[in-house]
Design a protein around this motif. Structure first.
Motif, short mmCIF file in Angstrom:
data_model
loop_
_atom_site.label_atom_id
_atom_site.label_comp_id
_atom_site.label_asym_id
_atom_site.label_seq_id
_atom_site.Cartn_x
_atom_site.Cartn_y
_atom_site.Cartn_z
N HIS A 68 0.84 -1.19 0.00
CA HIS A 68 0.00 0.00 0.00
C HIS A 68 0.88 1.25 0.00
O HIS A 68 1.75 1.40 0.86
N TRP A 70 0.91 5.33 0.25
CA TRP A 70 0.10 6.43 0.77
C TRP A 70 0.83 7.75 0.53
O TRP A 70 2.02 7.86 0.82
N HIS A 123 -4.30 6.79 -2.01
CA HIS A 123 -3.96 5.42 -1.60
C HIS A 123 -3.76 4.61 -2.86
O HIS A 123 -4.64 4.53 -3.70
N VAL A 125 -2.56 0.73 -4.34
CA VAL A 125 -2.36 -0.67 -3.96
C VAL A 125 -1.64 -1.36 -5.11
O VAL A 125 -2.13 -1.40 -6.23
#
Length: 136
Positions: A68, A70, A123, A125
């Motif tokens: 992930h 951020w 965000h 992924v």
């Protein structure tokens, strides 16, 4: 050590040792924790899935791992730059550590989205897929 933990350790070592990655994300902010990060930008290890592939002489495993990304900048540009640096850092299999070898690592894809709780946070992924062999 489990194949999943060995893969995570090898990816962590590669990302933290790569100058392009740490120029975008400090090594202290590449970590294994749940939820939102303590600081931005950051890379957090996420969900992992193991698929054992039994063999006569050795055990092999296919793994899927999410990372992930951020950021707290408007838009997805910074997250995409981080993911691009991550992809370059994770090239060049095979790798070996802790009784496991990564024979193949594939970038399966990346998704980028605004955080539902804060529109200023992006965000991303990233999913990688690995084929690993137990060496010990």
């Amino acid at each position: 050590m489990s194949p999943s933990l060995a893969l995570q350790a090898m990816i962590d070592a590669r990302l933290c040792a790569d100058a392009a990655v740490v120029a975008l994300v400090p090594a202290d902010d590449i970590t294994d924790r749940r939820g939102r990060p303590a600081s931005y930008p950051s890379i957090l290890f996420g969900e992992a899935r193991e698929y054992p592939l039994g063999a006569v002489k050795r055990d092999s495993t296919r793994l899927s791992l999410d990372l992930h990304v951020w950021t707290n900048t408007l838009g997805t540009r910074e997250a995409k730059e981080i993911v691009s640096a991550m992809r370059r850092a994770l090239r060049d299999a095979p790798w070996e550590a802790d009784g496991h070898a990564v024979l193949d690592l594939r970038f399966e894809g990346a998704r980028y989205m605004p955080d539902p709780g804060d529109a200023d946070i992006t965000h991303g992924v990233v999913t990688v897929d690995a084929f690993m062999l137990e060496t010990a």
